[in-house]
Design a protein around this motif. Structure first.
Motif, short mmCIF file in Angstrom:
data_model
loop_
_atom_site.label_atom_id
_atom_site.label_comp_id
_atom_site.label_asym_id
_atom_site.label_seq_id
_atom_site.Cartn_x
_atom_site.Cartn_y
_atom_site.Cartn_z
N SER A 5 0.80 -1.25 0.04
CA SER A 5 0.20 -0.07 0.11
C SER A 5 0.71 1.14 -0.08
O SER A 5 0.64 2.49 0.16
CB SER A 5 -0.92 -0.04 1.13
OG SER A 5 -0.05 0.00 2.29
N VAL A 191 -7.53 -1.54 2.74
CA VAL A 191 -6.38 -1.60 2.71
C VAL A 191 -5.43 -2.95 2.03
O VAL A 191 -4.68 -2.75 1.74
CB VAL A 191 -5.75 -1.73 4.27
CG1 VAL A 191 -4.52 -2.13 4.58
CG2 VAL A 191 -6.30 -0.28 4.74
N ALA A 197 -5.95 1.08 -1.80
CA ALA A 197 -5.04 1.91 -0.81
C ALA A 197 -4.21 2.96 -1.34
O ALA A 197 -3.89 3.93 -0.79
CB ALA A 197 -4.10 0.70 -0.29
N ILE A 237 -2.48 0.95 7.61
CA ILE A 237 -1.29 1.39 6.93
C ILE A 237 -0.11 1.99 7.50
O ILE A 237 1.11 1.61 7.02
CB ILE A 237 -1.79 2.56 5.63
CG1 ILE A 237 -2.92 1.99 4.76
CG2 ILE A 237 -0.56 3.13 4.99
CD1 ILE A 237 -3.62 3.11 3.65
#
Length: 252
Positions: A5, A191, A197, A237
């Protein structure tokens, strides 16, 4: 932290006149610029290390050397997808490396101390061991508190990049447990999808249209909980372990 991500710095994302742009040039191989940045930010490094150690730090100390190495490491690891400025990221890396060093030193000191107590009398050994164990336990707790506070501050700054404050977040938090759980699931789906993401971290916006292809809830529901979903996604994240309780399932 999820590598899928996060995206490496690009010239477009980090103009050359910014510190982030200079870090981008370092990552491309400009070693002279790397040395220049490290030398220029020595006061910053010393300040962060001193704050973690809660005492004055000079250039001759091991802690300062670890801070330099951590700052250099931060330049290599910094990615635009982390959603924060370079110095915010570098601060976090330095703090974690210093805390790891202090904990390691504490464990070694404990081992040496226990070896030495074999030469002491039995009564004094028991009392000193208890005091030493309590001191180490207290220090570990203080380190954990320091790390937790730092993560919360970093997370708060990250939220601001998305136009969200803690006050706004508290007002936009779903009132019912099932609604919160559904929002958490949406954030987790986002995510786990590198494309979604990436859109969130680069555009600072929730990719609602694309997200609807992967979730069962309505567009209206996602829009209503948009800020909460973003906030939960950023915990994943950013790898904010201190905020783990906020993304764990609640009892329905």
């Amino acid at each position: 932290m999820r590598a899928t991500s996060l995206q490496p710095i690009t010239a477009e994302a980090a103009p050359a006149f910014t510190l982030e742009g200079k870090v981008y040039e370092v990552q491309k191989g400009d070693e002279s610029l790397r040395n220049f940045i490290i030398n220029s930010y020595q006061p910053f490094i010393k300040k962060v290390v001193s704050k973690v150690c809660n005492r004055f730090i000079d250039h001759s100390m091991d802690e300062y050397s670890i801070g330099l190495v951590a700052f250099n490491e931060a330049m290599d690891q910094y990615q635009t997808g982390q959603g924060s400025k370079f110095l915010t990221f570098a601060d976090m890396v330095i703090r974690r490396r210093i805390i790891d060093f202090i904990r390691k030193e504490s464990r070694q000191a404990k081992t040496i101390y226990l070896d030495q107590t074999e030469l002491d009398d039995e009564g004094g050994q028991d009392e000193s061991y208890i005091q030493q164990k309590a001191a180490i336990h207290f220090y570990d707790e203080q380190c954990q508190i320091e790390e937790r506070v730092e993560q919360i501050e970093t997370y708060e700054q990250l939220l601001l990049d998305y136009g969200i404050t803690f006050k706004v977040l508290s007002k936009n938090c779903p009132k019912h447990i099932d609604a919160r759980e559904n929002a958490k699931q949406v954030a987790k789906i986002l995510v786990d999808n590198s494309g979604l993401a990436q859109h969130l971290t680069e555009k600072r916006q929730l990719p609602i249209k694309d997200l609807l292809q992967f979730v069962s809830c309505s567009r209206k529901t996602i829009e209503r909980n948009r800020k909460y979903i973003i906030a939960v996604a950023l915990i994943y994240i950013g790898g904010f372990s201190a905020l783990q309780s906020y993304i764990e399932p609640e009892a329905l």
